[in-house]
Design a protein around this motif. Structure first.
Motif, PDB file in Angstrom:
ATOM      1  N   SER A  31       1.335   7.316   6.300  1.00 31.97           N
ATOM      2  CA  SER A  31      -0.114   7.435   6.153  1.00 31.97           C
ATOM      3  C   SER A  31      -0.509   8.862   5.790  1.00 31.97           C
ATOM      4  O   SER A  31      -1.379   9.083   4.939  1.00 31.97           O
ATOM      5  CB  SER A  31      -0.794   7.012   7.455  1.00 31.97           C
ATOM      6  N   VAL A  35      -2.618   9.578   2.455  1.00 30.02           N
ATOM      7  CA  VAL A  35      -3.948  10.200   2.478  1.00 30.02           C
ATOM      8  C   VAL A  35      -3.966  11.469   1.623  1.00 30.02           C
ATOM      9  O   VAL A  35      -4.865  11.669   0.812  1.00 30.02           O
ATOM     10  CB  VAL A  35      -4.374  10.514   3.930  1.00 30.02           C
ATOM     11  N   SER A  40      -4.570   6.101  -0.372  1.00 27.79           N
ATOM     12  CA  SER A  40      -4.781   5.258   0.802  1.00 27.79           C
ATOM     13  C   SER A  40      -4.919   3.791   0.431  1.00 27.79           C
ATOM     14  O   SER A  40      -4.388   2.911   1.110  1.00 27.79           O
ATOM     15  CB  SER A  40      -6.039   5.710   1.533  1.00 27.79           C
ATOM     16  N   ASP A  44      -3.487  -0.803   1.097  1.00 25.55           N
ATOM     17  CA  ASP A  44      -4.327  -1.995   1.165  1.00 25.55           C
ATOM     18  C   ASP A  44      -3.847  -3.038   0.170  1.00 25.55           C
ATOM     19  O   ASP A  44      -3.616  -4.198   0.509  1.00 25.55           O
ATOM     20  CB  ASP A  44      -5.764  -1.572   0.839  1.00 25.55           C
ATOM     21  N   SER A 210      -3.235  -2.484   6.181  1.00 22.28           N
ATOM     22  CA  SER A 210      -3.696  -1.353   5.379  1.00 22.28           C
ATOM     23  C   SER A 210      -4.349  -0.278   6.247  1.00 22.28           C
ATOM     24  O   SER A 210      -4.227   0.912   5.964  1.00 22.28           O
ATOM     25  CB  SER A 210      -4.680  -1.832   4.326  1.00 22.28           C
ATOM     26  N   VAL A 214      -4.061   3.952   6.260  1.00 19.37           N
ATOM     27  CA  VAL A 214      -5.173   4.864   5.989  1.00 19.37           C
ATOM     28  C   VAL A 214      -5.524   5.705   7.225  1.00 19.37           C
ATOM     29  O   VAL A 214      -5.565   6.934   7.170  1.00 19.37           O
ATOM     30  CB  VAL A 214      -6.430   4.073   5.545  1.00 19.37           C
TER      31      VAL A 214
END
Lengths: 316, 251
Positions: A31, A35, A40, A44, A210, A214
């Motif tokens: 993550s 990011v 991010s 998803d 997801s 994130v």
């Protein structure tokens, strides 16, 4: 205290906690990179895209063994990424729209397949729809072992290519002039994000996985200005949310694990956004208010009546 | 003109052509940059100045042409070339400090897996000192001013200890301190026999800062020593009629 001891003695709870730990650390680590690379939403897309892979793998193998299903998820996730890159490279459609297209098409297809499979006679497909929202209580020891092996593989690669991943996250063009194969490193880190998604599928499910790609990175960025610390914090937040969420969910039957874990990580994000020392909204607005007061006081000093003037009145 | 062996020429660009869709951005550019040159690339907006150096560095695709570094294709000579990108090309909110960014200039020498050690950090710190930024080594990069960020990028290139330095608009929107610091570094690089190419937008300072110049407007209008080619005729050919206002009394 009795509940705490259960973590070490109760078979189910031990599996849940260990699984959540692996899930949190792996997705939290990736993550941070996702990011910083502004990728991010890739998580998803890939988690939703994994669903048809899971269902097709079930149809092909006829089992609910996690390994084939996760391999199916991984292939579908990577296909989704490939499809997305093809769309971006060959049409005028931008990255965000391409992600939306892939997400909708793959997930829609996956849902259609799933609802068809679930209506078939027989009991083999029983737990299949748990891949939607995750079910930590159904995790067994072999699942934890699978997650551990896949997750460790991802973490070892991150450690090996640490400085390269850091550089391409900060300045990919410069990295290219240094001779780094940025296209291949890009594929590698995207694959690792797919792996992180796959590791979490059984616990969190495709719909909400997801969030684990994130949220931990967003929260961690608030607390530090150092890259290594951010990655470590992100892993810690992921693990914390994973463990607490999984415990709550397996305590109260009928609550799927994914949503509870996501609520936990969301809480961490909110606290981080509001209260992190340097970047927290609360402190920032307090600092701004103080600066305004000081400024007004300075401007107001020459007059005997202090700092306040009626609004809108012109003061020579 | 096909020179196959030019081991003494730091940068030799032949027939370089770049097109986005059908529109040519650069057309058949030839350029020889002699050893120890401090060369400005000037031209109007959209002349392809940044594209030229990005194409030379394989950052944008060439439609035709090739780039030789000391007589060999750039792809084999990367370690001799250090690039200073435009400051605006990255997100400065990245969680790291100035020294760490400069240390990235050592990554190519380190190779895979190895982490930077004390000697790399020492070289990085020396590079920061050369651009007058040693006091900001621990500063989070988003807390630096634009000029300071530009100097960090220059220091990162210095840490590569290359023979050739290629810079994209290093003076764009920087303060006077930074401009002086960058000029001092450029002169010192030249004094040590390094070759430097700078995309530049201020015609007035060309004779003061540089000894070579390329006048570019999609095609290479002229290149060579400033006193030979930085003439009103060539400038008019590059900029069209607007040049008199641009260079004022000099034209």
């Amino acid at each position: 205290m009795d509940n705490l001891l259960l973590i070490f003695t109760d078979y189910t709870i031990r599996n849940v906690v260990l699984g959540a730990l692996v899930l949190g650390v792996v997705s939290g680590t990736l993550s941070a990179f996702a990011v910083l690379r502004k990728q991010s939403l890739l998580g998803d897309t890939m988690s939703h895209a994994a669903l048809p892979g899971v269902v097709i793998a079930f149809l092909v193998t006829g089992t609910r063994e996690p390994v084939p299903l996760l391999i199916g998820a991984m292939i579908a996730g990577l296909l989704g990424t490939l499809f997305m890159n093809l769309v971006t490279a060959n049409t005028r459609i931008k990255q965000d729209s391409a992600q939306g297209v892939v997400l909708a098409v793959f997930f829609g297809f996956g849902l259609a397949l799933l609802s068809w499979v679930v209506r078939q006679p027989g009991a083999e497909h029983a737990g299949l729809n748990k891949f939607l929202f995750g079910q930590a209580a159904a995790i067994v020891e072999s699942d934890v072992l699978t997650m551990l092996v896949i997750g460790s593989f991802a973490l070892v690669l991150i450690a090996l290519f640490w400085k390269e991943f850091k550089l391409i996250s900060f300045d990919a063009q410069y990295a290219k002039t240094l001779g780094l194969p940025i296209a291949r490193l890009d594929v590698l880190i995207t694959t690792l994000i797919v792996i992180a998604v796959v590791v979490g599928l059984q616990m969190v499910g495709v719909v909400l996985m997801s969030a684990m790609i994130v949220a931990p990175g967003v929260a961690a960025r608030q607390w530090t200005h150092r890259f290594g610390v951010m990655v470590a914090l992100s892993a810690l937040f992921g693990a914390g949310a994973g463990i607490i969420g999984a415990l709550i969910s397996s305590g109260a039957i009928n609550v799927p694990t994914g949503p509870v874990i996501v609520l936990c990580i969301t809480l961490i994000v909110i606290v981080s956004l509001l209260f992190a020392p340097a970047r927290g909204i609360v402190w920032e607005s307090m600092r701004q208010a103080r600066r305004r007061r000081q400024l007004r006081a300075q401007i107001g000093q020459p007059t005997a009546r202090g700092a306040s003037y009626p609004r809108g009145v012109y003061k020579p | 003109m096909t020179v196959t062996h030019s081991p003494d020429i730091p940068i030799l660009i032949e027939d370089l052509t770049v097109a986005y869709r059908e529109e040519p951005v650069l057309w058949d550019v030839d350029l020889t940059v002699p050893p120890g040159a401090l060369m400005a690339i000037v031209g109007p907006n959209g002349a392809g100045k940044s594209t030229l150096i990005k194409a030379a560095l394989d950052l944008v695709e060439k439609s035709a042409g090739r780039v030789l570094i000391f007589g060999k294709l750039y792809a084999h000579m990367r370690q001799h070339v250090a690039y200073v990108p435009q400051r605006g090309s990255v997100d400065w909110d990245f969680p790291t400090n100035a020294l760490d960014v400069v240390t990235m200039g050592r990554y190519a020498k380190l190779g895979w897996v190895r982490r930077p050690d004390k000697s790399d950090r020492d070289i990085a710190f020396d590079s920061l000192t050369k651009v007058g930024m040693e006091a900001f080594a621990d500063r989070q990069i988003s807390q630096l001013s634009g000029g300071q960020q530009q100097r960090v990028f220059l220091a990162r290139a210095l840490a590569q200890q290359a023979q050739i330095y290629i810079m994209d608009e290093p003076f764009q929107g920087v303060d006077a301190t930074t401009e002086r610091a960058i000029i001092a570094v450029l002169k010192e690089l030249q004094a040590h026999g390094r070759t430097v190419i700078v995309v530049h937008h201020d015609l007035e300072s060309v004779p003061e800062y540089f000894d070579h110049v390329l006048l570019l407007n999609v095609k290479a209008i002229a290149s060579g020593r400033v006193e030979d080619v930085f003439t009103p005729e060539n400038l008019r050919a590059t900029y069209g009629g607007r040049v008199d206002a641009l260079i004022g009394k000099g034209a």
